[in-house]
Design a protein around this motif. Sequence first.
Motif, PDB file in Angstrom:
ATOM      1  N   ASN A 102       3.282   2.517 -17.722  1.00  0.00           N
ATOM      2  CA  ASN A 102       3.229   2.870 -19.142  1.00  0.00           C
ATOM      3  C   ASN A 102       4.611   2.770 -19.774  1.00  0.00           C
ATOM      4  OD1 ASN A 102       4.501   5.058 -18.035  1.00  0.00           O
ATOM      5  ND2 ASN A 102       2.764   6.480 -18.360  1.00  0.00           N
ATOM      6  N   THR A 103       5.489   2.017 -19.098  1.00  0.00           N
ATOM      7  CA  THR A 103       6.813   1.740 -19.657  1.00  0.00           C
ATOM      8  C   THR A 103       7.008   0.236 -19.651  1.00  0.00           C
ATOM      9  OG1 THR A 103       7.789   1.964 -17.464  1.00  0.00           O
ATOM     10  CG2 THR A 103       7.763   3.941 -18.845  1.00  0.00           C
ATOM     11  N   PRO A 104       7.925  -0.235 -20.407  1.00  0.00           N
ATOM     12  CA  PRO A 104       8.120  -1.697 -20.460  1.00  0.00           C
ATOM     13  C   PRO A 104       8.386  -2.249 -19.074  1.00  0.00           C
ATOM     14  CG  PRO A 104       9.330  -0.611 -22.214  1.00  0.00           C
ATOM     15  CD  PRO A 104       8.817   0.481 -21.331  1.00  0.00           C
ATOM     16  N   GLY A 105       7.828  -3.396 -18.798  1.00  0.00           N
ATOM     17  CA  GLY A 105       8.047  -4.040 -17.517  1.00  0.00           C
ATOM     18  C   GLY A 105       6.861  -4.899 -17.154  1.00  0.00           C
ATOM     19  N   LEU A 106       6.674  -5.116 -15.857  1.00  0.00           N
ATOM     20  CA  LEU A 106       5.576  -5.952 -15.386  1.00  0.00           C
ATOM     21  C   LEU A 106       4.242  -5.299 -15.729  1.00  0.00           C
ATOM     22  CD1 LEU A 106       6.950  -6.956 -11.891  1.00  0.00           C
ATOM     23  CD2 LEU A 106       7.115  -8.219 -14.038  1.00  0.00           C
ATOM     24  N   ALA A 107       3.321  -6.011 -16.242  1.00  0.00           N
ATOM     25  CA  ALA A 107       2.019  -5.492 -16.697  1.00  0.00           C
ATOM     26  C   ALA A 107       1.022  -5.474 -15.558  1.00  0.00           C
ATOM     27  CB  ALA A 107       1.498  -6.327 -17.850  1.00  0.00           C
ATOM     28  N   ALA A 108       1.274  -4.630 -14.539  1.00  0.00           N
ATOM     29  CA  ALA A 108       0.348  -4.516 -13.420  1.00  0.00           C
ATOM     30  C   ALA A 108       0.521  -3.134 -12.789  1.00  0.00           C
ATOM     31  CB  ALA A 108       0.619  -5.597 -12.368  1.00  0.00           C
ATOM     32  N   PRO A 109      -0.570  -2.528 -12.301  1.00  0.00           N
ATOM     33  CA  PRO A 109      -0.447  -1.233 -11.659  1.00  0.00           C
ATOM     34  C   PRO A 109       0.323  -1.350 -10.341  1.00  0.00           C
ATOM     35  CG  PRO A 109      -2.630  -2.109 -11.298  1.00  0.00           C
ATOM     36  CD  PRO A 109      -1.946  -3.034 -12.273  1.00  0.00           C
ATOM     37  N   VAL A 110       1.078  -0.294  -9.994  1.00  0.00           N
ATOM     38  CA  VAL A 110       1.779  -0.228  -8.720  1.00  0.00           C
ATOM     39  C   VAL A 110       1.226   0.993  -7.984  1.00  0.00           C
ATOM     40  CG1 VAL A 110       3.994   0.035  -7.573  1.00  0.00           C
ATOM     41  CG2 VAL A 110       3.814  -1.312  -9.684  1.00  0.00           C
ATOM     42  N   VAL A 111       0.542   0.799  -6.835  1.00  0.00           N
ATOM     43  CA  VAL A 111      -0.157   1.861  -6.123  1.00  0.00           C
ATOM     44  C   VAL A 111       0.450   2.033  -4.735  1.00  0.00           C
ATOM     45  CG1 VAL A 111      -2.392   2.630  -5.238  1.00  0.00           C
ATOM     46  CG2 VAL A 111      -2.266   1.317  -7.369  1.00  0.00           C
ATOM     47  N   LYS A 112       0.693   3.301  -4.376  1.00  0.00           N
ATOM     48  CA  LYS A 112       1.208   3.564  -3.048  1.00  0.00           C
ATOM     49  C   LYS A 112       0.160   3.243  -1.989  1.00  0.00           C
ATOM     50  CE  LYS A 112       4.696   7.160  -3.572  1.00  0.00           C
ATOM     51  NZ  LYS A 112       5.068   8.538  -3.181  1.00  0.00           N
ATOM     52  N   ALA A 113       0.613   2.758  -0.876  1.00  0.00           N
ATOM     53  CA  ALA A 113      -0.309   2.509   0.224  1.00  0.00           C
ATOM     54  C   ALA A 113      -0.867   3.835   0.750  1.00  0.00           C
ATOM     55  CB  ALA A 113       0.405   1.760   1.343  1.00  0.00           C
ATOM     56  N   VAL A 114      -2.144   3.833   1.110  1.00  0.00           N
ATOM     57  CA  VAL A 114      -2.778   5.033   1.661  1.00  0.00           C
ATOM     58  C   VAL A 114      -2.351   5.196   3.114  1.00  0.00           C
ATOM     59  CG1 VAL A 114      -4.954   6.167   2.227  1.00  0.00           C
ATOM     60  CG2 VAL A 114      -4.766   4.811   0.127  1.00  0.00           C
ATOM     61  N   GLU A 115      -1.885   6.392   3.432  1.00  0.00           N
ATOM     62  CA  GLU A 115      -1.577   6.730   4.829  1.00  0.00           C
ATOM     63  C   GLU A 115      -2.759   7.514   5.387  1.00  0.00           C
ATOM     64  OE1 GLU A 115       2.188   8.592   5.341  1.00  0.00           O
ATOM     65  OE2 GLU A 115       3.117   7.442   3.717  1.00  0.00           O
ATOM     66  N   LEU A 116      -3.272   7.085   6.528  1.00  0.00           N
ATOM     67  CA  LEU A 116      -4.509   7.638   7.069  1.00  0.00           C
ATOM     68  C   LEU A 116      -4.254   8.306   8.417  1.00  0.00           C
ATOM     69  CD1 LEU A 116      -7.606   7.811   6.686  1.00  0.00           C
ATOM     70  CD2 LEU A 116      -7.775   5.642   7.919  1.00  0.00           C
ATOM     71  N   GLY A 117      -4.780   9.520   8.559  1.00  0.00           N
ATOM     72  CA  GLY A 117      -4.705  10.207   9.839  1.00  0.00           C
ATOM     73  C   GLY A 117      -6.104  10.591  10.297  1.00  0.00           C
ATOM     74  N   VAL A 118      -6.537  10.087  11.437  1.00  0.00           N
ATOM     75  CA  VAL A 118      -7.879  10.360  11.955  1.00  0.00           C
ATOM     76  C   VAL A 118      -7.745  10.983  13.335  1.00  0.00           C
ATOM     77  CG1 VAL A 118     -10.138   9.415  12.528  1.00  0.00           C
ATOM     78  CG2 VAL A 118      -8.779   8.373  10.699  1.00  0.00           C
ATOM     79  N   THR A 119      -8.445  12.108  13.532  1.00  0.00           N
ATOM     80  CA  THR A 119      -8.469  12.791  14.827  1.00  0.00           C
ATOM     81  C   THR A 119      -9.912  12.927  15.293  1.00  0.00           C
ATOM     82  OG1 THR A 119      -6.517  14.077  14.209  1.00  0.00           O
ATOM     83  CG2 THR A 119      -7.817  14.876  16.072  1.00  0.00           C
ATOM     84  N   PRO A 120     -10.244  12.507  16.516  1.00  0.00           N
ATOM     85  CA  PRO A 120      -9.424  11.816  17.511  1.00  0.00           C
ATOM     86  C   PRO A 120      -9.115  10.381  17.075  1.00  0.00           C
ATOM     87  CG  PRO A 120     -11.283  12.908  18.542  1.00  0.00           C
ATOM     88  CD  PRO A 120     -11.561  12.880  17.078  1.00  0.00           C
ATOM     89  N   THR A 121      -8.156   9.759  17.714  1.00  0.00           N
ATOM     90  CA  THR A 121      -7.792   8.398  17.373  1.00  0.00           C
ATOM     91  C   THR A 121      -8.870   7.416  17.825  1.00  0.00           C
ATOM     92  OG1 THR A 121      -6.572   8.197  19.450  1.00  0.00           O
ATOM     93  CG2 THR A 121      -5.329   8.894  17.499  1.00  0.00           C
TER      94      THR A 121
END
Length: 410
Positions: free
Chosen positions: A50-69
């Motif tokens: 929502n500020t000037p710059g590249l017109a594309a969303p920037v999304v953090k990668a999802v970190e996944l933790g599953v127990t048991p592996t």
Amino acid sequence: MTETRNRKTGKIIAVVAMCAAVAAGGIGVATAPSWAGQAIASESASPVRNTPGLAAPVVKAVELGVTPTDGAQSVNPAAAPSVKAINGQVKDVVLVPADGGTPLEGTLSADGTTWTAVDPLTFNTAYNYSFTIVDEAGRETKKTQTFTTVAKANEADAAVYPENGATVGSGQPIEIVFSEPVINKEAMEKAVTVTASSGQAVAWRWYSDQRVRIRPETFWASNSKVSVDMKLFGVDFGNGMIGNFNSTVSFTTGPQRLAVVDDITKTMKVYFDGQLVKTAPVTLGDPEWLSPTGFAVIMEQERHSKFNAGSIGLKPGDKGYYPPLTVEYANRLTSSGVYVHQALESAWGAVGRSNVSHGCVGLLPDDAAWFFNNMKTGDVVQTLNTGAPAVEPLEGYGDWNIPWAQYAQR
């Protein structure tokens, strides 16, 4: 002029090409282009620029933790399966036995980031996990995983005495026999809680890796309610063995009943809650078969008990041998065969005067009947002045012959 126009055209083409790459979802190392003037601030607080710059969303990668592996083997059934997402949410989680069955119930956190199973796992079972991960841009990714719990060969359990619902004498120690060796004894002591209505503290005495006794400093208070709460499900015994159950065993104690036998006076004095209620003459073990001293606990009672000299190592022709016979009013004190019982008729003349038994406490018929009917398993017999050693702890329940300060020492 033509050269200037060409340079402008080149810049426009370069910018269009870069925008097209980002719009197409290209992922790479982002650097600030020279034409941006300055580096673009992080957009981690918002999925859409929502500020000037590249017109594309920037999304953090999802970190996944599953127990048991994924693919885990020999999983402890007490482990609570869970799926946790950082920079995203989880939904549609299904955890089900691989060979079919009812999916395990689970709960989802209020923010939708963590699912945790509520139902316990079972031993020797393969499970399938399926779930959906949603990133901050709303994109969904479906995943599947598998794991297998500990095999039945690695299950461990335990047996407790007294049994649930029993009423026993105030001298009865608690005994737990484990099906497998307990390596981490400190952890086991934390997993088993003993409480008494009398408020008495208890100590543990490990006689082996599989056998432990538990008692208070003094006899249980009269009419105590004692509870043994075992949280063994999932407890690691060691060597890969895992506890397979939780259980609570409760029992009640009667009055404090104590019979004191003195070889000097050849008498038995019986006390209920400290009050003398009975005095009777006795005969004890002769010089070759001295009656053990100290405290012993009545292990079992039989109105008629079959005695065999072979059980104490005697055979026909040996001194002291006797043919198989039936003894009246038998109260076992040791596993090796020391009893309080009615003396044989041939020994009645010795009762109160001399010792003629093979280590047992012999009583006259009326006294033997009274003892049998008024004393119970778990009640205590203390023998004095015979010159023999005290009853060994595992020769029945000789635990009370160990000083309290030493009892809990491993």
